[in-house]
Motif scaffolding. Sequence first.
Motif, short mmCIF file in Angstrom:
data_model
loop_
_atom_site.label_atom_id
_atom_site.label_comp_id
_atom_site.label_asym_id
_atom_site.label_seq_id
_atom_site.Cartn_x
_atom_site.Cartn_y
_atom_site.Cartn_z
N SER A 81 0.79 -1.24 0.00
CA SER A 81 0.00 0.00 0.00
C SER A 81 0.82 1.29 0.00
O SER A 81 0.47 2.24 -0.70
N VAL A 82 1.91 1.40 0.74
CA VAL A 82 2.64 2.67 0.76
C VAL A 82 3.67 2.76 -0.36
O VAL A 82 4.20 3.84 -0.62
N ASP A 90 5.31 1.21 -11.77
CA ASP A 90 5.58 2.42 -10.99
C ASP A 90 6.73 2.25 -10.00
O ASP A 90 7.16 3.21 -9.37
N ARG A 91 7.22 1.01 -9.88
CA ARG A 91 8.24 0.73 -8.88
C ARG A 91 9.51 1.57 -9.10
O ARG A 91 10.03 2.17 -8.16
N ASN A 150 1.84 14.03 -12.30
CA ASN A 150 1.14 12.94 -13.01
C ASN A 150 1.45 11.58 -12.42
O ASN A 150 1.80 10.65 -13.14
N THR A 151 1.31 11.43 -11.12
CA THR A 151 1.56 10.14 -10.49
C THR A 151 0.66 9.98 -9.28
O THR A 151 0.39 10.96 -8.57
N PRO A 152 0.16 8.77 -9.02
CA PRO A 152 -0.61 8.55 -7.79
C PRO A 152 0.26 8.34 -6.56
O PRO A 152 -0.25 8.24 -5.45
N SER A 160 1.44 7.75 0.35
CA SER A 160 2.50 6.81 0.05
C SER A 160 3.66 7.04 1.01
O SER A 160 3.68 8.02 1.78
N ALA A 161 4.65 6.17 0.95
CA ALA A 161 5.86 6.37 1.74
C ALA A 161 6.52 7.69 1.38
O ALA A 161 7.09 8.37 2.25
N LEU A 162 6.45 8.09 0.11
CA LEU A 162 7.03 9.36 -0.31
C LEU A 162 6.33 10.52 0.37
O LEU A 162 6.97 11.47 0.84
#
Length: 234
Positions: A81-82, A90-91, A150-152, A160-162
Amino acid sequence: MTPIYRLHYAPDNASLIIRLALEELDQPFETVLVDRRGGALDSPGYRALNPQGLIPVLETPDGPMFETAAILLWLGDRHGSVLPDATSRDRAWCLKWLFFLSNTLHADLRILFYPKKYMGPDPARQEDLRQGVTARLVTHLATIEAAAENTPWLAGDRPSALDLYLACMMRWMALYPEGRDRSWFDLDATPRLKDMLTRLEQRPSVALAQAAEGLGDTPFTQPVYANPPEGSAT
């Protein structure tokens, strides 16, 4: 559920990032307050967990872990999830930005907070270093703001972790070092990131961290100095 994690922390330190990630992942954990002021970071017991004597340390079934980005990556791989899983397209995008946050943005923040470690005791040299690094930080934030378009996985609908890593660092930019001019830090200059911080403040994970570490009602958009209920260890 019996906790399988033990987080060694101090209020409003980098351990806050890991606390938020554990809460977002709904993982039960115990906390151990590290008495920084009392010299616990240099104690043999703590150095056995982290030879660098830094916070955080997360004790896991696989042994103690240190380095914030490494812990986030490990938790993401274990619980999802994160961060995107290893098969996701996307990795690669997430990993490069995770390590940008760790190796570039966080590293520059440490220079801002502790210039004496890098330039010695001369105040003039420390000030020159601070001036240079604040300019770098402004550039970094503009770069991240553009990357979030342009990113989820950065300033998206779900934290997210970010997001968690960046939110804590932006909090610190607004607060530290105490007593210094921080006019260089303009939240309105990064509207996507400001919106991310606003939405994070509505998350249950953040409410739990607020209560645990005394972070105030708006810990990211209008932060105040931590007033932890169990007392400061810094």
